[in-house]
Every structure is written in structure tokens, then in C-alpha cells.
Scaffold this motif. Structure first.
Motif, PDB file in Angstrom:
ATOM      1  N   PRO A  69       4.702   0.373   6.477  1.00 31.91           N
ATOM      2  CA  PRO A  69       4.751  -0.034   5.068  1.00 31.91           C
ATOM      3  C   PRO A  69       4.243   1.017   4.094  1.00 31.91           C
ATOM      4  CG  PRO A  69       2.910  -1.082   6.168  1.00 31.91           C
ATOM      5  CD  PRO A  69       3.663  -0.340   7.236  1.00 31.91           C
ATOM      6  N   TYR A  70       4.857   1.032   2.926  1.00 34.82           N
ATOM      7  CA  TYR A  70       4.482   1.957   1.860  1.00 34.82           C
ATOM      8  C   TYR A  70       3.037   1.699   1.420  1.00 34.82           C
ATOM      9  CZ  TYR A  70       4.599   4.439  -2.603  1.00 34.82           C
ATOM     10  OH  TYR A  70       4.336   5.275  -3.658  1.00 34.82           O
ATOM     11  N   VAL A  74       1.159  -3.837   4.058  1.00 36.74           N
ATOM     12  CA  VAL A  74       2.124  -4.624   4.808  1.00 36.74           C
ATOM     13  C   VAL A  74       2.470  -5.919   4.076  1.00 36.74           C
ATOM     14  CG1 VAL A  74       0.394  -5.825   6.208  1.00 36.74           C
ATOM     15  CG2 VAL A  74       2.713  -5.524   7.089  1.00 36.74           C
ATOM     16  N   GLU A  75       1.520  -6.448   3.302  1.00 37.73           N
ATOM     17  CA  GLU A  75       1.773  -7.707   2.602  1.00 37.73           C
ATOM     18  C   GLU A  75       2.915  -7.561   1.595  1.00 37.73           C
ATOM     19  OE1 GLU A  75      -2.295  -7.576   4.206  1.00 37.73           O
ATOM     20  OE2 GLU A  75      -1.188  -6.240   2.848  1.00 37.73           O
ATOM     21  N   GLN A  76       2.992  -6.407   0.936  1.00 40.43           N
ATOM     22  CA  GLN A  76       4.073  -6.181  -0.026  1.00 40.43           C
ATOM     23  C   GLN A  76       5.422  -6.087   0.672  1.00 40.43           C
ATOM     24  OE1 GLN A  76       3.259  -2.935  -2.701  1.00 40.43           O
ATOM     25  NE2 GLN A  76       1.293  -3.787  -3.370  1.00 40.43           N
ATOM     26  N   ASP A 317       9.270   2.211   5.404  1.00 35.36           N
ATOM     27  CA  ASP A 317       9.220   1.767   4.007  1.00 35.36           C
ATOM     28  C   ASP A 317       8.418   2.776   3.183  1.00 35.36           C
ATOM     29  OD1 ASP A 317       9.472  -0.160   1.845  1.00 35.36           O
ATOM     30  OD2 ASP A 317       7.379  -0.680   2.218  1.00 35.36           O
ATOM     31  N   ASN A 318       8.973   3.964   3.039  1.00 35.62           N
ATOM     32  CA  ASN A 318       8.246   5.044   2.394  1.00 35.62           C
ATOM     33  C   ASN A 318       9.211   5.972   1.674  1.00 35.62           C
ATOM     34  OD1 ASN A 318       5.173   5.598   2.745  1.00 35.62           O
ATOM     35  ND2 ASN A 318       5.756   4.580   4.656  1.00 35.62           N
ATOM     36  N   ARG A 329      11.360  -2.033  -1.575  1.00 36.67           N
ATOM     37  CA  ARG A 329      11.204  -2.655  -2.884  1.00 36.67           C
ATOM     38  C   ARG A 329      11.773  -1.803  -4.022  1.00 36.67           C
ATOM     39  NH1 ARG A 329       6.921  -6.676  -3.152  1.00 36.67           N
ATOM     40  NH2 ARG A 329       6.506  -6.026  -5.284  1.00 36.67           N
ATOM     41  N   SER A 330      12.095  -0.550  -3.760  1.00 34.43           N
ATOM     42  CA  SER A 330      12.585   0.322  -4.830  1.00 34.43           C
ATOM     43  C   SER A 330      14.072   0.157  -5.101  1.00 34.43           C
ATOM     44  CB  SER A 330      12.293   1.787  -4.488  1.00 34.43           C
ATOM     45  OG  SER A 330      13.117   2.227  -3.416  1.00 34.43           O
ATOM     46  N   ASN A 331      14.761  -0.625  -4.256  1.00 30.36           N
ATOM     47  CA  ASN A 331      16.213  -0.788  -4.381  1.00 30.36           C
ATOM     48  C   ASN A 331      16.554  -2.248  -4.086  1.00 30.36           C
ATOM     49  OD1 ASN A 331      19.045  -0.938  -3.558  1.00 30.36           O
ATOM     50  ND2 ASN A 331      19.042   1.300  -3.567  1.00 30.36           N
TER      51      ASN A 331
END
Length: 364
Positions: A69-70, A74-76, A317-318, A329-331
Motif C-alpha cells: 500500500p501507498y 493499508v486501510e486506505q 499501490d505506489n 486511488r489516483s485513477n
């Protein structure tokens, strides 16, 4: 754990049980399997089917779903995916004695599996300078590595471990030492962990999986007794500014296939057991258009059904640079495709399967 043999635990899948209206929390909804739990097997949901989980966490009935996760949040990622991650990837150095740290222990306590890469770098120093493989085999980090092993053993649950992720990559290959020195370091670390009782450590050999690097793999193979899972990446990097020569669009299957075929067809002649479970250690695509990006992710479960040795997948996710961004989340189309894929029953194993997996490490 491979030396201990494979332990199979039985589970009867009879379909999911729905909670009474108004009683399920958001977390419950993310964790709960879809109502057609058994449908990925081609069976009606009311039909009983025996699913097994091995001592090294290989499920016979689907695929674990996870991520790196970014920002370590991990929650995001789970909020974006509308489900919990089965496996979370973390990064530590050979010089760190506090492995697993509070973050890893917290995720284990919350029911996730953790996969930690022990990098040949000094994470306790600014800039994380590289470590020569020879210094590892010479015992310079034995005290820290033994502490790591004792910490993992104390968890008493299965714990995925990799040493020096992507050792075949150009930035690592022949940079920290020769391939033979990498193998010697890998074996040295595994032997130390075993000597400290970390039989719950599951060893994941990770490479890039890039077709141009496949000829490097035989010299980097630690041996079947030192590896439980085989892992590589599945990326599409079209338009990535750090990959200017990447002009074609690769589907998830295009990216997955070369290493899979090589392991299955050529691996045995190099002493690699092709029956070991496969983990796609990292995967993702850059923005290739709304429909195309959504489809890239949503097609993943159907692709996985055709590659039966693959039993775990993790998204990366980075981002590398602003022009090379893999964050879910960026797209919005990447997020929706990842959501659709993650809800597919083939990669959304029932909670009862997880319960069996957690118990596997405690059984003789």
C-alpha cells in the motif's frame, strides 16, 4: 516450513450466510465473501466442496488477494478496494532487529497475513545504503537476523519472508555481489531463521519475471529446500517516463505468462520445482484509458483461473514518478477495476478458509 511437509486442512463450502439487515458494519461487508462463495468452482452455492490450505498457505480453491500500500496505509487501500487485503507487503533491512515491528504485528493481530522483504540495505542509516552479500554470509548481521527470526517465531502464525526482492533486476543483479553470493546469503538467512525456531516463516523467492531477465534466474535459484513460493511481477508500464522504450500495452496475462511458462517448461532442468505455488508479488498498470484501465484490473480473476499454480496476487499501490503512477486511488477507473476484481469469488476466499490457514502453523 517446506521441510515439514504439507498439511492439508479440510473446509466445507456451503455458501455464505448473510447477516441480519442493519447488523453488518462496513468492515464486515469488506470481509464477508460474496453470496455465491462456491460459484468459482463451477458448483451451485449449496453444493459442498472440500477446500484445502497447506502448511505454507497454499489454497486449493482460489487466490489470496493483497497489496503493497501507498504510504504504508493499508486501510486506505482497503477502503478503495471495498475489502480487506489478505496479504500486505512490508519492507525492512537486514540491519533491523525489530522485525516484525509494531506495524507488522498490528496487521497480524487484525487478521491479515504479512509478507516482509528483508532487503540487503541498512535501513537504520540515512539513505538506506546497500549491503554486500558477502558481509551477510560473513555473519555481520547475524545478531539482527536471529532477532528477526525469534520475533517471527513468537507470532505463531504463518509469515511470508523474501530476501532481496527482484535480485534479477538491473539495479541489483551483480551489484551487491554475484548471483552465487546472493544464493549463499539467502541460504544463510534461512538457516539462521530455522535455527531460531522460525518454522512459521514461508520463504518467497521473488524476481521481476521480465522476459529479458529469465536467463538470469538459474544462477539465482536458492534450491527447492530453501524456497516455498515462487514470485514475480506483472506490470504494464505504457507511458511510464522511467521506461521510455515501453511502447506496447501488456495485459495482465501478457505480463504474467513469460515467467510462468519458463518455470513450467524450463525450470525443472535448472532444479526448480514447477509445482511450487506462485505469488504475483506486484502488479498494476499505468493509465491506458478509462475503459482499458478498468478492464486491465477487472479481467485478472478470469486470467488467474487459467494459471492454476498462481495462488496469491498483490497490487503495487505506489508511484515511481508523477508520470509513472500505479496508485489505485489516483485513477477512478483503476479503482473501480480493482474493486470489481477483488469482489470476484476466485480472489475473495471465505473467512473460514483464512481460519484454517491461521491454524495450519500450529498443527503437527
Amino acid at each position: 516450513m517446506a521441510a515439514a511437509g504439507t498439511l492439508l486442512l479440510a473446509l466445507t463450502l456451503v455458501g455464505a450466510v448473510s447477516a441480519p439487515p442493519g447488523e453488518a458494519t462496513a468492515s464486515d461487508r469488506r470481509s464477508a465473501p460474496p453470496d455465491d462463495t462456491a460459484s468459482f468452482l463451477g458448483l451451485p452455492s449449496a453444493t459442498e466442496y472440500r477446500c484445502t490450505v497447506s502448511e505454507i498457505l497454499e489454497p486449493s480453491c482460489g487466490v489470496w488477494w493483497g497489496g503493497s500500500p501507498y504510504g504504508d496505509q493499508v486501510e486506505q487501500l482497503e477502503e478503495a478496494a471495498d475489502r480487506d487485503m489478505d496479504i500486505v507487503y512490508t519492507w525492512r533491512g537486514v540491519d533491523q532487529a525489530d522485525v516484525p515491528g509494531p506495524r507488522e504485528r498490528g496487521m497480524v493481530a487484525e487478521g491479515r497475513f504479512v509478507h516482509t522483504n528483508i532487503e540487503a540495505r541498512r535501513f537504520t542509516l540515512t539513505g538506506h545504503p546497500e549491503v554486500a552479500y558477502r558481509s551477510i554470509t560473513d555473519g555481520e548481521f547475524d545478531q539482527q537476523l536471529r532477532s528477526q527470526a525469534r520475533g517471527i517465531a513468537a507470532l505463531d502464525v504463518p509469515y511470508f519472508v523474501t530476501f532481496d526482492h527482484e535480485a534479477d533486476a538491473n539495479k541489483r543483479y551483480n551489484k551487491r555481489g554475484t548471483p552465487e553470493e546472493f544464493v549463499a546469503s539467502w541460504r544463510h538467512i534461512v538457516d539462521l531463521y530455522r535455527a531460531e525456531g522460525a518454522d512459521n516463516a514461508i520463504w518467497v523467492w521473488n524476481v521481476t519475471g521480465w522476459e529479458s531477465n529469465l536467463d538470469r534466474l538459474p544462477r539465482l535459484w536458492p534450491g527447492n529446500d530453501y524456497v516455498d513460493w515462487i514470485s514475480w511481477e506483472a506490470y504494464n508500464m505504457t507511458g511510464c517516463d522511467v521506461q521510455p522504450n515501453w511502447t506496447e500495452v501488456l495485459s495482465f496475462e501478457d505480463a504474467l505468462r513469460p515467467a510462468y511458462d519458463w518455470i513450467q517448461n524450463e525450470g525443472p532442468e535448472h532444479g526448480i520445482d514447477p509445482d511450487k505455488p506462485v505469488m504475483i508479488g506486484e502488479m498494476g498498470t499505468t493509465d491506458i484509458g478509462p475503459r482499458e484501465t478498468l478492464k486491465w484490473y477487472s479481467d485478472i480473476p478470469d486470467v488467474l483461473r487459467r494459471y492454476e499454480r498462481v495462488r496469491a496476487v498483490k497490487v503495487w499501490d505506489n508511484k515511481v514518478t508523477p508520470g509513472c503512477d500505479f496508485r489505485i486511488r489516483s485513477n477512478e477507473y483503476a479503482q473501480r477495476g480493482f474493486q470489481l476484481a477483488g469482489q470476484n469469488p476466485y480472489v475473495h476466499l471465505p473467512e473460514r478458509v483464512r481460519s484454517l490457514a491461521e491454524e495450519a502453523a500450529r498443527r503437527d
